[in-house]
Design an enzyme around this catalytic site. Structure first.
Site, mmCIF file in Angstrom:
data_model
loop_
_atom_site.group_PDB
_atom_site.id
_atom_site.type_symbol
_atom_site.label_atom_id
_atom_site.label_comp_id
_atom_site.label_asym_id
_atom_site.label_seq_id
_atom_site.Cartn_x
_atom_site.Cartn_y
_atom_site.Cartn_z
ATOM 1 C CE1 TYR A 141 -3.464 -2.508 0.061
ATOM 2 C CE2 TYR A 141 -4.566 -0.975 1.515
ATOM 3 C CZ TYR A 141 -4.597 -2.084 0.711
ATOM 4 O OH TYR A 141 -5.768 -2.770 0.542
ATOM 5 C CE LYS A 211 -0.489 -16.327 2.298
ATOM 6 N NZ LYS A 211 -1.016 -17.736 2.296
ATOM 7 C CG ASP A 274 -3.866 -18.808 4.118
ATOM 8 O OD1 ASP A 274 -3.139 -18.541 5.092
ATOM 9 O OD2 ASP A 274 -3.539 -19.622 3.240
ATOM 10 C CG ASP A 298 -8.046 -2.664 3.185
ATOM 11 O OD1 ASP A 298 -9.095 -2.349 3.777
ATOM 12 O OD2 ASP A 298 -7.734 -2.206 2.075
#
Ligand code: NAI
Length: 403
Positions: A141, A211, A274, A298
């Site tokens: 971002y 992740k 996830d 987000d």
């Protein structure tokens, strides 16, 4: 502390915002003033300072984020804002992002909890009670992106191939490329904010969501540096738990964890993003405070908000805990489809105000407003987005009556 606790008349900036912003902001300020009057009987009062940003600012002064607005927030430290329309093709990606970057508001804080009376899509929405700390200044971002087919991207592809031997870009001629910076400092200040919040609020668990299994150095770095911060706080980590379990069995590990929590230590663990999105549906009661990177944060914030009944009620804050600067905000958009119809739900703005009053140490006000809103919702006095029949003003009046 951001504002001197002894200051009974702080100046706080407010940005009405675009679209439904004007409708919800003025109604919310009425609730805030009524609650402050009720809590302090005239002894304390907020001096509200109108600030311009967004489309409204562009129409009045030709700029989306006027320097005067930034200067006022720098000076008074605190502001609260309605939603801002995103300018299309005017040099700004987003006024919200610019505001966060200009003031280096590195922590995006989103508490998510259920209010009785609200329809939620899951069976036990009350099991959700978490606060998300989303890193606000780094990650993919950061806005470092190069469009496919440009000279910049071709140059970058060339450097990656020639200087770094990169041969993994599947379609080098037609790829756009984004850059994902994740730093030690950026991670540590965010995780420290989450740890400090957990300690202050008496929360038991801080979970690092990442992740790192795929992005070893960026998201994996976040995990590693997050655990380094956990060590600063003498936290009990899942690595310690696993070690004790492997040596002495599950019960020994459980006992050690229980003793650590009883001694006031925080349990710090990490979950792959996830899996985390599964866990918030399957076992949401396990999580208290969550620290994560910008993009994960987000997604997670919106998923959790939906889980407890929608983003119309989810509050948020963007905070730099080092300088004290903080901008509290309604998290939804400008809702162009209902502008001027007296249908907007001001709850997200009002709950952002609750966070703001907590932040400045006026917790009596925060408690009053939250209780009045909870009472209103539980009584089925709802705006139309929540399945009720009240307009923005009647809903606000009901909250003020319930103070
Ligand atoms: P949106 O949140 O404005 O609207 C999505 C849906 O939710 C619409 O049906 C709307 O009527 C409803 N809704 C949103 N807030 C509501 C409220 N308080 N009460 C009742 N209903 C509500 O999202 P959308 O349509 O994607 O974005 C519209 C504009 O807002 C865009 O320009 C976008 O860039 C901007 N935006 C600004 C944000 C901010 O300033 N923090 C955040 C998200 C979007």
């Amino acid at each position: 502390m951001a504002i001197d606790k002894l200051n009974n008349n702080p100046t706080i900036g407010y940005i009405e915002g675009d679209g439904i912003g004007a409708e919800i902001t003025m109604q919310a300020l009425k609730v805030f003033d009524a609650a402050v009057a009720k809590a302090y009987d005239g002894e304390k009062k907020v001096d509200w300072l109108a600030l311009l940003a967004g489309e409204q600012a562009f129409e009045k002064v030709g700029e989306y984020l006027p320097e005067e607005t930034l200067a006022a927030i720098r000076k008074h430290k605190i502001a609260i804002k309605g939603p801002l329309g995103t300018p299309v093709g005017k040099g700004f990606r987003s006024v919200n992002v610019a505001l966060r970057q200009q003031l280096d508001l590195y922590a995006c804080v989103r508490p998510v909890a259920y209010f009785a009376g609200i329809h939620a899509p899951v069976k036990q929405p009350e099991a959700v009670d978490m606060t998300i700390f989303r890193e606000n200044t780094e990650d993919i971002y950061a806005g470092i992106e190069f469009a496919a087919g440009t000279d910049e991207v071709m140059k970058l592809v060339g450097i990656l191939a020639e200087d770094f031997g990169v041969d993994k870009i599947r379609f080098p001629e037609t790829s756009a490329i984004g850059v994902k910076p994740v730093s030690v400092e950026g991670t540590k200040r965010l995780v420290r904010a989450a740890m400090a919040y957990a300690v202050a609020q008496g929360k038991k668990r801080v979970t690092l969501v990442h992740k790192g299994n795929i992005m070893k150095f960026t998201e994996g770095g976040f995990r590693q540096w997050g655990y380094e911060v956990a060590a600063e706080y003498d936290a009990f980590t899942n690595e310690m738990y696993d070690h004790i379990k492997s040596v002495g069995g599950k019960q020994a590990a459980e006992n050690a964890l229980e003793r650590a929590l009883a001694a006031g230590r925080i349990y710090v663990d990490d979950v792959i993003a996830d899996n985390f999105l599964q866990q918030i549906l399957l076992n949401p009661e396990r999580f208290d405070v969550v620290a994560t990177l910008n993009l994960n944060g987000d997604y997670i914030s919106d998923a959790l908000a939906a889980q407890v009944g929608g983003i119309g009620i989810a509050p948020g804050a963007n905070i730099n805990y080092d300088t004290g600067h903080a901008v509290f905000e309604a998290t939804h958009g400008t809702a162009p489809d209902i502008v001027g119809m007296n249908l907007a739900n001001p709850s997200s703005f009002i709950l952002s105000g609750v966070m703001m009053f907590d932040y400045i140490g006026w917790s009596e006000v925060a408690v009053l407003i939250k209780a009045a809103l909870a009472k209103t919702l539980a009584a089925g006095e709802l705006t139309t987005d929540l399945g009720g029949i009240l307009g923005t003003d009647a809903f606000t009046d009901a909250i003020i009556t319930n103070l």
